[in-house]
Design a protein around this motif. Structure first.
Motif, PDB file in Angstrom:
ATOM      1  N   ALA A 114      40.592  45.894  40.817  1.00 43.07           N
ATOM      2  CA  ALA A 114      39.872  45.307  41.944  1.00 43.07           C
ATOM      3  C   ALA A 114      40.185  43.821  42.085  1.00 43.07           C
ATOM      4  CB  ALA A 114      38.371  45.519  41.777  1.00 43.07           C
ATOM      5  N   TYR A 118      41.980  42.096  45.239  1.00 41.12           N
ATOM      6  CA  TYR A 118      41.304  41.012  45.952  1.00 41.12           C
ATOM      7  C   TYR A 118      42.290  39.890  46.274  1.00 41.12           C
ATOM      8  CZ  TYR A 118      37.740  37.560  47.123  1.00 41.12           C
ATOM      9  OH  TYR A 118      36.974  36.626  47.772  1.00 41.12           O
ATOM     10  N   PHE A 204      35.354  48.959  43.912  1.00 41.87           N
ATOM     11  CA  PHE A 204      36.220  48.487  44.983  1.00 41.87           C
ATOM     12  C   PHE A 204      35.395  48.086  46.214  1.00 41.87           C
ATOM     13  CE2 PHE A 204      39.838  51.213  43.174  1.00 41.87           C
ATOM     14  CZ  PHE A 204      40.343  50.137  42.463  1.00 41.87           C
ATOM     15  N   THR A 207      33.691  44.751  45.697  1.00 40.29           N
ATOM     16  CA  THR A 207      34.626  43.636  45.520  1.00 40.29           C
ATOM     17  C   THR A 207      35.425  43.349  46.781  1.00 40.29           C
ATOM     18  OG1 THR A 207      34.865  44.217  43.175  1.00 40.29           O
ATOM     19  CG2 THR A 207      36.511  42.726  44.114  1.00 40.29           C
TER      20      THR A 207
END
Length: 268
Positions: A114, A118, A204, A207
């Protein structure tokens, strides 16, 4: 001997399913009865106000999760089916190394992935998008799917492929007309697991989709808890509704899952 084993099994199953029952019980409990002492073990005076509130406020999140789940299934199959076929039957150079990489990929914690997504999504402008969640969720399903397809397709007799090639079928035609129809059980198994992983994903979603107005149901429940800490019947009703698709699919595809997971485990 069998009696006590059956009794023990019933007790263990009851213990494991008790949280599910309690979730259902609380979803039908009135707000005024939440702090009853002793607690109400059965919904003697049930109310459906929690389900009314959940359906009125969480339907968009449910629809988003459904779309993400179906998108994850489609992307996983598009990537994993040809990859599994190639590793099982075409045996490209470095196939063993690819198998090892796929095994390692399944051991990477989702929270680590994640963080990587990002950083990438910031540069690509894919933060807070449904497409970004579909891609991220697919990374959990694709390694498992490729290895499962590879194991199953390796067990398909090469004589079938040779017969198709004698009839003039290309590699793609053999894959589409011979391999895919025979891989039904494994396709159903992969589709179910991919959908369930996407449906239940929280890491996920929290985030990569934190500031979006279009959120999946897991993030919807998380936000719901913060906004409705005294309306536990609504929170539990949302959880019950979110559990129905997963339970329905598991029951519906149970026999295909058993055949798909064990496919290629033994050789004749």
């Amino acid at each position: 001997m069998k009696t006590w084993k059956t009794a023990l099994g019933v007790v263990l199953v009851g213990l494991m399913l008790f949280p599910v029952y309690w979730m259902f019980n609380v979803s039908l409990t009135k707000t005024s009865d939440m702090r009853a002492d002793p607690p109400h073990w059965f919904p003697w005076n049930p109310t459906f106000e929690g389900y009314t509130a959940a359906l009125g406020q969480q339907l968009p999140a449910l629809a988003t999760s459904l779309f993400i789940g179906l998108g994850t299934v489609a992307l996983t199959l598009v990537v994993a089916l040809p990859a599994g076929y190639s590793l099982a039957k075409l045996r490209p150079r470095g196939a063993r190394g690819i198998d090892f990489v796929l095994l390692v990929a399944q051991m990477i914690p989702a929270v680590v992935m994640a963080m990587g997504f990002y950083t990438i999504y910031i540069k690509l402008g894919m933060l807070n998008t449904v497409a970004g969640l579909i891609v991220a969720d697919s990374t959990l399903a694709v390694p498992f799917a490729v290895l499962l397809f590879r194991a199953f397709m390796a067990s398909i007799p090469r004589e079938l492929m040779a017969a198709a090639q004698i009839d003039g079928a290309s590699t793609w035609r053999t894959f589409r007309s011979i391999i895919l129809p025979l891989s039904r059980n494994s396709v159903i198994t992969v589709s179910l697991f991919a959908f369930l992983w996407a449906w239940s994903d929280f890491i996920f979603a929290s985030t990569l989709n934190r500031n979006s107005d279009t959120i999946p149901i897991t993030l919807g429940i998380y936000r719901y808890i913060g906004n409705n800490t005294t309306q536990w019947n609504s929170i539990m009703a949302t959880a019950v509704i979110a559990s129905i698709p997963a339970a329905f699919l598991l029951v519906l595809a149970q026999r295909y899952i058993a055949a798909g997971v064990t496919a290629g485990a033994v050789k004749d």
